[in-house]
Design a protein around this motif. Structure first.
Motif, PDB file in Angstrom:
ATOM      1  N   ARG A 170     -50.446  27.226 -78.575  1.00  0.00           N
ATOM      2  CA  ARG A 170     -50.571  28.041 -79.791  1.00  0.00           C
ATOM      3  C   ARG A 170     -51.940  28.711 -79.849  1.00  0.00           C
ATOM      4  NH1 ARG A 170     -49.752  26.067 -86.114  1.00  0.00           N
ATOM      5  NH2 ARG A 170     -50.055  28.140 -87.043  1.00  0.00           N
ATOM      6  N   VAL A 171     -52.992  27.996 -79.425  1.00  0.00           N
ATOM      7  CA  VAL A 171     -54.327  28.599 -79.411  1.00  0.00           C
ATOM      8  C   VAL A 171     -54.378  29.763 -78.424  1.00  0.00           C
ATOM      9  CG1 VAL A 171     -56.763  28.175 -78.930  1.00  0.00           C
ATOM     10  CG2 VAL A 171     -55.417  26.425 -80.070  1.00  0.00           C
ATOM     11  N   LEU A 172     -53.760  29.584 -77.277  1.00  0.00           N
ATOM     12  CA  LEU A 172     -53.766  30.638 -76.260  1.00  0.00           C
ATOM     13  C   LEU A 172     -52.997  31.870 -76.722  1.00  0.00           C
ATOM     14  CD1 LEU A 172     -53.263  28.495 -73.042  1.00  0.00           C
ATOM     15  CD2 LEU A 172     -55.151  30.067 -73.455  1.00  0.00           C
ATOM     16  N   GLU A 173     -51.906  31.645 -77.439  1.00  0.00           N
ATOM     17  CA  GLU A 173     -51.055  32.758 -77.849  1.00  0.00           C
ATOM     18  C   GLU A 173     -51.580  33.491 -79.077  1.00  0.00           C
ATOM     19  OE1 GLU A 173     -47.267  30.900 -78.320  1.00  0.00           O
ATOM     20  OE2 GLU A 173     -46.657  31.305 -76.250  1.00  0.00           O
ATOM     21  N   SER A 174     -52.104  32.753 -80.045  1.00  0.00           N
ATOM     22  CA  SER A 174     -52.497  33.385 -81.307  1.00  0.00           C
ATOM     23  C   SER A 174     -53.930  33.116 -81.727  1.00  0.00           C
ATOM     24  CB  SER A 174     -51.550  32.915 -82.432  1.00  0.00           C
ATOM     25  OG  SER A 174     -51.683  31.517 -82.631  1.00  0.00           O
ATOM     26  N   GLY A 175     -54.614  32.213 -81.045  1.00  0.00           N
ATOM     27  CA  GLY A 175     -55.971  31.855 -81.440  1.00  0.00           C
ATOM     28  C   GLY A 175     -56.008  30.948 -82.651  1.00  0.00           C
ATOM     29  N   GLU A 176     -54.850  30.387 -83.040  1.00  0.00           N
ATOM     30  CA  GLU A 176     -54.777  29.553 -84.248  1.00  0.00           C
ATOM     31  C   GLU A 176     -54.632  28.077 -83.889  1.00  0.00           C
ATOM     32  OE1 GLU A 176     -52.538  32.830 -87.156  1.00  0.00           O
ATOM     33  OE2 GLU A 176     -51.438  31.097 -86.347  1.00  0.00           O
ATOM     34  N   PHE A 177     -55.189  27.221 -84.739  1.00  0.00           N
ATOM     35  CA  PHE A 177     -55.026  25.774 -84.576  1.00  0.00           C
ATOM     36  C   PHE A 177     -55.127  25.124 -85.950  1.00  0.00           C
ATOM     37  CE2 PHE A 177     -59.562  26.432 -84.581  1.00  0.00           C
ATOM     38  CZ  PHE A 177     -60.093  25.336 -85.249  1.00  0.00           C
ATOM     39  N   ILE A 178     -54.686  23.873 -86.021  1.00  0.00           N
ATOM     40  CA  ILE A 178     -54.738  23.108 -87.266  1.00  0.00           C
ATOM     41  C   ILE A 178     -55.403  21.778 -86.972  1.00  0.00           C
ATOM     42  CG2 ILE A 178     -53.397  22.022 -89.107  1.00  0.00           C
ATOM     43  CD1 ILE A 178     -51.188  24.044 -88.619  1.00  0.00           C
ATOM     44  N   LYS A 179     -56.372  21.413 -87.797  1.00  0.00           N
ATOM     45  CA  LYS A 179     -57.019  20.112 -87.632  1.00  0.00           C
ATOM     46  C   LYS A 179     -56.032  18.978 -87.877  1.00  0.00           C
ATOM     47  CE  LYS A 179     -61.841  21.057 -88.910  1.00  0.00           C
ATOM     48  NZ  LYS A 179     -62.928  20.679 -89.860  1.00  0.00           N
ATOM     49  N   VAL A 180     -56.293  17.835 -87.256  1.00  0.00           N
ATOM     50  CA  VAL A 180     -55.469  16.648 -87.494  1.00  0.00           C
ATOM     51  C   VAL A 180     -55.638  16.227 -88.953  1.00  0.00           C
ATOM     52  CG1 VAL A 180     -55.071  14.231 -86.874  1.00  0.00           C
ATOM     53  CG2 VAL A 180     -55.718  15.884 -85.103  1.00  0.00           C
ATOM     54  N   GLY A 181     -54.504  16.072 -89.673  1.00  0.00           N
ATOM     55  CA  GLY A 181     -54.536  15.662 -91.068  1.00  0.00           C
ATOM     56  C   GLY A 181     -54.720  16.807 -92.037  1.00  0.00           C
ATOM     57  N   SER A 182     -54.658  18.058 -91.517  1.00  0.00           N
ATOM     58  CA  SER A 182     -54.831  19.228 -92.387  1.00  0.00           C
ATOM     59  C   SER A 182     -53.593  20.106 -92.304  1.00  0.00           C
ATOM     60  CB  SER A 182     -56.065  20.023 -91.963  1.00  0.00           C
ATOM     61  OG  SER A 182     -56.150  21.240 -92.686  1.00  0.00           O
ATOM     62  N   SER A 183     -53.440  20.963 -93.314  1.00  0.00           N
ATOM     63  CA  SER A 183     -52.343  21.940 -93.301  1.00  0.00           C
ATOM     64  C   SER A 183     -52.876  23.362 -93.279  1.00  0.00           C
ATOM     65  CB  SER A 183     -51.449  21.732 -94.536  1.00  0.00           C
ATOM     66  OG  SER A 183     -52.221  21.885 -95.729  1.00  0.00           O
ATOM     67  N   THR A 184     -54.177  23.495 -93.164  1.00  0.00           N
ATOM     68  CA  THR A 184     -54.812  24.811 -93.159  1.00  0.00           C
ATOM     69  C   THR A 184     -54.933  25.343 -91.734  1.00  0.00           C
ATOM     70  OG1 THR A 184     -56.104  24.188 -95.114  1.00  0.00           O
ATOM     71  CG2 THR A 184     -56.849  26.108 -93.843  1.00  0.00           C
ATOM     72  N   VAL A 185     -54.436  26.552 -91.546  1.00  0.00           N
ATOM     73  CA  VAL A 185     -54.528  27.181 -90.225  1.00  0.00           C
ATOM     74  C   VAL A 185     -55.908  27.798 -90.059  1.00  0.00           C
ATOM     75  CG1 VAL A 185     -53.604  28.977 -88.720  1.00  0.00           C
ATOM     76  CG2 VAL A 185     -52.051  27.646 -90.190  1.00  0.00           C
ATOM     77  N   GLN A 186     -56.557  27.497 -88.936  1.00  0.00           N
ATOM     78  CA  GLN A 186     -57.858  28.072 -88.627  1.00  0.00           C
ATOM     79  C   GLN A 186     -57.760  28.907 -87.350  1.00  0.00           C
ATOM     80  OE1 GLN A 186     -60.020  23.897 -89.585  1.00  0.00           O
ATOM     81  NE2 GLN A 186     -61.461  25.554 -89.145  1.00  0.00           N
TER      82      GLN A 186
END
Length: 418
Positions: free
Chosen positions: A135-151
């Motif tokens: 997902r990081v490679l495709e869109s540059g997005e990730f989510i921290k463990v225990g979070s619902s916020t996309v960074q």
């Protein structure tokens, strides 16, 4: 063909000097050139090669020659992080996400925003982490463990592995889509055994560095040691070579090291040899050495047969009228095109007949004919006698047998000759 460094771009020479890369083999220089060429283009790169070949230098080249060179460079050994914490290490976690998460923590992708992340041993990533990485490679997005916020994170990924990725994909251990995203550009680092004279250059450098670091007299390597360095397989590649040379530099400080001394530092369990890839006069011809050794052995056996026949004639006819000896040898000398020739011996046959006057020798009636010597026995005995004639001096014995010292050393070990 001798390699001319001037045929390569100036950036390749600069990269070698800047990152301390030793060697001029075509495979190594091609890998450095490829890294320099892809550096300015923001593509994912997959670096492949055996363990210990120095793959960790190439992400640094790519980062150092890219527009990201002033941002962070983070190297992550994916195989050294436990499966339960790898997601937290890479992407971070929120407070209370799991037991022990007493505060929020940034992951490597957040820390390296704008820079480069090197994922070493990427094939060791769990499948769940592979999905996050895709997902990081495709869109540059990730989510921290225990979070619902996309960074979001603007990170260039360079990965490395010593695993056959196509096989890992076929076995379901690595995601096929992630493999293709990581390997937009692939760079292969050649194993040390395929780098020819680079092995000697590296050995000299490691010895000199060790001597300088610890203020000790440096060692040197004679021709036999250099030959062993060039023809040993080096399963541990540059890492193993450095380990061996540093031991030599410590215990043989100030000495000229030969192959006998060098062999004592190499683990016997990995004493396998293979000719390195060399060019021109450096190529070693083992077939000719084997042919010469076999030819010499068969000539000696023929001389022994003739001598035995003459002794039988001199013994007189009253005890033994006729001694019939025959031998048939097929494929005596292996051809230069065949690496595994089969040498066949028909057994020696001797027939002892009664004398014409009917007399019979009691000793002959009870005699038994000994089993013929094998090729290995004959070769072992020939080498042993050559060593005895030369007072145990291996170099002189090798010269007499018309083989190289290294071949003689190998045969001595193989047959356990004292």
């Amino acid at each position: 063909m001798e390699l001319n460094l001037q045929d390569y771009p100036q950036e390749v020479i600069q990269a070698k000097q800047r990152f301390g890369i030793v060697g001029n083999s075509p495979g190594l220089l091609a890998a450095v050139q490829r890294a320099v060429q892809v550096a300015p283009i923001d593509l994912s790169v997959l670096i492949t090669g055996e363990s210990g070949t120095g793959k960790e230098f190439f992400p640094k080249i790519i980062h150092g020659f890219s527009s990201r060179k002033h941002s962070k460079y983070i190297a992550v050994n994916c195989g050294a992080i436990p499966e339960g914490t790898i997601d937290s290490e890479l992407f971070g976690h929120e407070k209370g996400a799991f037991t022990g998460a007493v505060s929020s923590r940034k992951g490597y992708f957040e820390e390296a925003d704008g820079g480069t992340i090197f994922l070493d041993e990427v094939a060791e990533l769990p499948l769940t982490t592979q999905a996050r990485l895709l997902r990081v490679l495709e869109s540059g997005e990730f989510i921290k463990v225990g979070s619902s916020t996309v960074q979001r994170s603007n990170v260039r990924i360079v990965a490395a592995t010593n695993v056959d990725m196509a096989k890992a994909v076929a076995e379901g251990r690595f995601r096929e889509d992630l493999y293709y995203r990581l390997s937009t550009v692939s760079i292969h680092i050649p194993p040390l055994r395929d780098r020819g004279n680079d092995i000697v250059l590296l050995a000299r450098k490691f010895a000199a560095d060790f001597a300088e670091r610890y203020s000790m007299p440096s060692v040197s390597f004679d021709d036999s040691a250099r030959s062993l360095l060039l023809h040993y397989r080096w399963p541990g590649n540059v890492r193993q070579l450095k380990n061996v040379i540093e031991q030599v530099a410590l215990f043989d400080a100030g000495n000229s090291v030969g192959s006998d001394a060098l062999e004592s530092y190499i683990p016997q369990a990995s004493m396998s040899y293979a000719p390195t890839v060399t060019t021109g006069d450096q190529m070693h011809n083992y077939t000719s050495e084997r042919d010469a050794l076999f030819s010499m052995i068969f000539r000696l056996q023929k001389q022994i047969e003739v001598l035995n026949a003459r002794l039988d004639e001199m013994s007189g006819g009253n005890m033994v009228n006729e001694v019939s000896v025959y031998r048939s040898v097929e494929n005596v000398v292996p051809s230069s095109e065949t690496t595994r020739s089969i040498v066949k011996f028909q057994p020696f046959a001797s027939s002892l007949r009664r004398a014409e006057d009917g007399a019979e020798c009691a000793d002959v009636s009870n005699a038994s004919v000994a089993a013929p010597a094998t090729l290995e026995d004959t070769e072992k005995e020939t080498i042993r006698r050559a060593l005895e004639r030369n007072g145990g001096r291996r170099k002189a014995a090798a010269r007499e047998l018309n083989i190289s010292e290294r071949t003689l050393y190998r045969k001595i070990k193989e047959y356990g000759i004292e």
